[in-house]
Design a protein around this motif. Structure first.
Motif, PDB file in Angstrom:
ATOM      1  N   GLY A  36     -15.451 -34.883  49.844  1.00 54.53           N
ATOM      2  CA  GLY A  36     -15.059 -33.799  48.944  1.00 54.53           C
ATOM      3  C   GLY A  36     -16.114 -33.550  47.881  1.00 54.53           C
ATOM      4  N   LEU A  37     -16.717 -34.612  47.372  1.00 49.74           N
ATOM      5  CA  LEU A  37     -17.766 -34.471  46.356  1.00 49.74           C
ATOM      6  C   LEU A  37     -18.989 -33.783  46.958  1.00 49.74           C
ATOM      7  CD1 LEU A  37     -18.659 -34.993  43.468  1.00 49.74           C
ATOM      8  CD2 LEU A  37     -19.386 -37.282  44.176  1.00 49.74           C
ATOM      9  N   ARG A  38     -19.355 -34.155  48.156  1.00 51.36           N
ATOM     10  CA  ARG A  38     -20.481 -33.494  48.822  1.00 51.36           C
ATOM     11  C   ARG A  38     -20.202 -31.999  48.987  1.00 51.36           C
ATOM     12  NH1 ARG A  38     -21.877 -31.092  52.973  1.00 51.36           N
ATOM     13  NH2 ARG A  38     -19.933 -31.388  54.102  1.00 51.36           N
ATOM     14  N   GLN A  39     -18.989 -31.685  49.422  1.00 54.53           N
ATOM     15  CA  GLN A  39     -18.613 -30.285  49.622  1.00 54.53           C
ATOM     16  C   GLN A  39     -18.585 -29.510  48.315  1.00 54.53           C
ATOM     17  OE1 GLN A  39     -14.875 -30.053  51.724  1.00 54.53           O
ATOM     18  NE2 GLN A  39     -15.674 -31.062  53.547  1.00 54.53           N
ATOM     19  N   VAL A  40     -18.065 -30.130  47.258  1.00 53.45           N
ATOM     20  CA  VAL A  40     -17.923 -29.396  46.006  1.00 53.45           C
ATOM     21  C   VAL A  40     -19.276 -29.129  45.353  1.00 53.45           C
ATOM     22  CG1 VAL A  40     -17.589 -31.202  44.230  1.00 53.45           C
ATOM     23  CG2 VAL A  40     -16.336 -29.042  44.087  1.00 53.45           C
ATOM     24  N   ARG A  41     -20.224 -30.013  45.536  1.00 54.66           N
ATOM     25  CA  ARG A  41     -21.575 -29.756  45.001  1.00 54.66           C
ATOM     26  C   ARG A  41     -22.130 -28.461  45.588  1.00 54.66           C
ATOM     27  NH1 ARG A  41     -23.002 -35.760  46.268  1.00 54.66           N
ATOM     28  NH2 ARG A  41     -22.522 -36.793  44.294  1.00 54.66           N
ATOM     29  N   GLU A  42     -22.013 -28.336  46.894  1.00 53.43           N
ATOM     30  CA  GLU A  42     -22.501 -27.126  47.561  1.00 53.43           C
ATOM     31  C   GLU A  42     -21.685 -25.905  47.150  1.00 53.43           C
ATOM     32  OE1 GLU A  42     -23.109 -25.344  52.058  1.00 53.43           O
ATOM     33  OE2 GLU A  42     -22.905 -27.513  51.807  1.00 53.43           O
ATOM     34  N   ALA A  43     -20.370 -26.040  47.151  1.00 57.44           N
ATOM     35  CA  ALA A  43     -19.498 -24.912  46.820  1.00 57.44           C
ATOM     36  C   ALA A  43     -19.706 -24.439  45.384  1.00 57.44           C
ATOM     37  CB  ALA A  43     -18.036 -25.290  47.040  1.00 57.44           C
ATOM     38  N   LEU A  44     -19.869 -25.373  44.463  1.00 49.96           N
ATOM     39  CA  LEU A  44     -20.072 -24.990  43.064  1.00 49.96           C
ATOM     40  C   LEU A  44     -21.404 -24.272  42.903  1.00 49.96           C
ATOM     41  CD1 LEU A  44     -18.739 -25.052  40.302  1.00 49.96           C
ATOM     42  CD2 LEU A  44     -19.845 -27.245  39.885  1.00 49.96           C
ATOM     43  N   GLY A  45     -22.422 -24.735  43.595  1.00 47.58           N
ATOM     44  CA  GLY A  45     -23.706 -24.033  43.562  1.00 47.58           C
ATOM     45  C   GLY A  45     -23.587 -22.616  44.101  1.00 47.58           C
ATOM     46  N   ASN A  46     -22.860 -22.465  45.200  1.00 52.09           N
ATOM     47  CA  ASN A  46     -22.644 -21.138  45.776  1.00 52.09           C
ATOM     48  C   ASN A  46     -21.827 -20.256  44.840  1.00 52.09           C
ATOM     49  OD1 ASN A  46     -24.076 -21.877  48.053  1.00 52.09           O
ATOM     50  ND2 ASN A  46     -22.250 -22.392  49.236  1.00 52.09           N
ATOM     51  N   TYR A  47     -20.820 -20.850  44.197  1.00 56.54           N
ATOM     52  CA  TYR A  47     -19.984 -20.099  43.259  1.00 56.54           C
ATOM     53  C   TYR A  47     -20.823 -19.602  42.085  1.00 56.54           C
ATOM     54  CZ  TYR A  47     -16.362 -18.976  39.918  1.00 56.54           C
ATOM     55  OH  TYR A  47     -15.585 -18.321  39.012  1.00 56.54           O
ATOM     56  N   SER A  61     -13.645 -27.654  36.605  1.00 58.18           N
ATOM     57  CA  SER A  61     -12.565 -28.639  36.505  1.00 58.18           C
ATOM     58  C   SER A  61     -12.226 -29.233  37.865  1.00 58.18           C
ATOM     59  CB  SER A  61     -11.318 -28.010  35.883  1.00 58.18           C
ATOM     60  OG  SER A  61     -11.581 -27.612  34.562  1.00 58.18           O
ATOM     61  N   LEU A  62     -12.206 -28.401  38.900  1.00 54.73           N
ATOM     62  CA  LEU A  62     -11.988 -28.925  40.260  1.00 54.73           C
ATOM     63  C   LEU A  62     -13.102 -29.891  40.634  1.00 54.73           C
ATOM     64  CD1 LEU A  62     -10.856 -25.868  42.427  1.00 54.73           C
ATOM     65  CD2 LEU A  62      -9.467 -27.778  41.641  1.00 54.73           C
ATOM     66  N   ALA A  63     -14.335 -29.502  40.350  1.00 51.90           N
ATOM     67  CA  ALA A  63     -15.477 -30.360  40.676  1.00 51.90           C
ATOM     68  C   ALA A  63     -15.392 -31.681  39.920  1.00 51.90           C
ATOM     69  CB  ALA A  63     -16.780 -29.636  40.358  1.00 51.90           C
ATOM     70  N   ALA A  64     -15.026 -31.620  38.642  1.00 48.20           N
ATOM     71  CA  ALA A  64     -14.910 -32.843  37.841  1.00 48.20           C
ATOM     72  C   ALA A  64     -13.800 -33.746  38.369  1.00 48.20           C
ATOM     73  CB  ALA A  64     -14.658 -32.490  36.380  1.00 48.20           C
ATOM     74  N   ASP A  65     -12.687 -33.169  38.767  1.00 46.64           N
ATOM     75  CA  ASP A  65     -11.594 -33.955  39.327  1.00 46.64           C
ATOM     76  C   ASP A  65     -12.049 -34.692  40.582  1.00 46.64           C
ATOM     77  OD1 ASP A  65      -8.651 -34.644  39.526  1.00 46.64           O
ATOM     78  OD2 ASP A  65      -8.909 -33.551  41.414  1.00 46.64           O
ATOM     79  N   ILE A  66     -12.796 -33.994  41.422  1.00 51.65           N
ATOM     80  CA  ILE A  66     -13.296 -34.619  42.648  1.00 51.65           C
ATOM     81  C   ILE A  66     -14.267 -35.745  42.315  1.00 51.65           C
ATOM     82  CG2 ILE A  66     -14.709 -34.204  44.703  1.00 51.65           C
ATOM     83  CD1 ILE A  66     -13.431 -31.351  44.729  1.00 51.65           C
ATOM     84  N   ALA A  67     -15.154 -35.520  41.350  1.00 47.50           N
ATOM     85  CA  ALA A  67     -16.118 -36.552  40.960  1.00 47.50           C
ATOM     86  C   ALA A  67     -15.405 -37.792  40.434  1.00 47.50           C
ATOM     87  CB  ALA A  67     -17.089 -36.002  39.922  1.00 47.50           C
ATOM     88  N   ILE A  68     -14.339 -37.605  39.669  1.00 46.27           N
ATOM     89  CA  ILE A  68     -13.559 -38.749  39.177  1.00 46.27           C
ATOM     90  C   ILE A  68     -12.955 -39.513  40.351  1.00 46.27           C
ATOM     91  CG2 ILE A  68     -11.454 -39.403  37.927  1.00 46.27           C
ATOM     92  CD1 ILE A  68     -13.762 -38.748  36.054  1.00 46.27           C
ATOM     93  N   ARG A  69     -12.389 -38.787  41.313  1.00 48.37           N
ATOM     94  CA  ARG A  69     -11.806 -39.435  42.502  1.00 48.37           C
ATOM     95  C   ARG A  69     -12.848 -40.238  43.263  1.00 48.37           C
ATOM     96  NH1 ARG A  69      -7.444 -35.492  45.358  1.00 48.37           N
ATOM     97  NH2 ARG A  69      -6.798 -34.364  43.507  1.00 48.37           N
ATOM     98  N   ALA A  70     -14.098 -39.728  43.255  1.00 48.52           N
ATOM     99  CA  ALA A  70     -15.179 -40.391  43.988  1.00 48.52           C
ATOM    100  C   ALA A  70     -15.832 -41.505  43.167  1.00 48.52           C
ATOM    101  CB  ALA A  70     -16.231 -39.368  44.401  1.00 48.52           C
ATOM    102  N   GLY A  71     -15.320 -41.745  41.954  1.00 50.58           N
ATOM    103  CA  GLY A  71     -15.860 -42.814  41.124  1.00 50.58           C
ATOM    104  C   GLY A  71     -17.163 -42.456  40.432  1.00 50.58           C
ATOM    105  N   CYS A  72     -17.346 -41.174  40.125  1.00 46.72           N
ATOM    106  CA  CYS A  72     -18.581 -40.697  39.496  1.00 46.72           C
ATOM    107  C   CYS A  72     -18.276 -39.989  38.176  1.00 46.72           C
ATOM    108  CB  CYS A  72     -19.313 -39.754  40.441  1.00 46.72           C
ATOM    109  SG  CYS A  72     -19.744 -40.480  42.031  1.00 46.72           S
ATOM    110  N   PRO A  73     -17.863 -40.737  37.143  1.00 46.45           N
ATOM    111  CA  PRO A  73     -17.473 -40.091  35.890  1.00 46.45           C
ATOM    112  C   PRO A  73     -18.615 -39.352  35.191  1.00 46.45           C
ATOM    113  CG  PRO A  73     -17.580 -42.464  35.613  1.00 46.45           C
ATOM    114  CD  PRO A  73     -17.729 -42.181  37.083  1.00 46.45           C
ATOM    115  N   ASP A  74     -19.841 -39.834  35.297  1.00 42.16           N
ATOM    116  CA  ASP A  74     -20.961 -39.131  34.667  1.00 42.16           C
ATOM    117  C   ASP A  74     -21.192 -37.771  35.328  1.00 42.16           C
ATOM    118  OD1 ASP A  74     -21.366 -41.194  32.860  1.00 42.16           O
ATOM    119  OD2 ASP A  74     -22.927 -42.152  34.072  1.00 42.16           O
ATOM    120  N   GLU A  75     -21.024 -37.729  36.629  1.00 48.73           N
ATOM    121  CA  GLU A  75     -21.161 -36.448  37.321  1.00 48.73           C
ATOM    122  C   GLU A  75     -20.023 -35.515  36.934  1.00 48.73           C
ATOM    123  OE1 GLU A  75     -22.451 -34.552  41.590  1.00 48.73           O
ATOM    124  OE2 GLU A  75     -21.881 -36.657  41.537  1.00 48.73           O
ATOM    125  N   ALA A  76     -18.836 -36.060  36.743  1.00 55.35           N
ATOM    126  CA  ALA A  76     -17.707 -35.235  36.288  1.00 55.35           C
ATOM    127  C   ALA A  76     -18.057 -34.550  34.968  1.00 55.35           C
ATOM    128  CB  ALA A  76     -16.451 -36.086  36.140  1.00 55.35           C
TER     129      ALA A  76
END
Length: 94
Positions: A36-47, A61-76
């Motif tokens: 999901g994090l891989r997908q959201v990086r691409e999708a957010l760039g496209n958006y 906010s969606l991207a940040a939620d996904i980053a938190i789920r993936a254990g990447c709070p700094d990326e969030a």
């Protein structure tokens, strides 16, 4: 799940395609956070590439939620930083 995305892709609606991909990434992250994090990086760039700004806080906010789920709070935080001030000017708040 894919019909909105397919229609947007077929008809060239880049904004709606990117929006669909954001939601799809969030859905994917429910079962596979790293994917999901891989997908959201691409999708957010496209958006962001569409120039859309009205739902930027929602997208970040969606991207940040996904980053938190993936254990990447700094990326969030990095997803949220660009929209922190812009959102309040547009009537969207974190």
């Amino acid at each position: 799940m894919g019909s909105c995305r397919e229609a947007a892709a077929h008809d060239g609606y880049k904004y709606w395609l990117a929006r669909s991909d954001l939601i799809l990434a969030w859905h994917t992250a429910a079962g596979a956070a790293a994917e999901g994090l891989r997908q959201v990086r691409e999708a957010l760039g496209n958006y962001r590439g569409t120039g859309a700004g009205r739902a930027a806080v929602f997208a970040a906010s969606l991207a940040a939620d996904i980053a938190i789920r993936a254990g990447c709070p700094d990326e969030a935080l990095s997803f949220l930083a660009p929209v922190k001030d812009a959102g309040s000017r547009q009537g969207e708040w974190l």
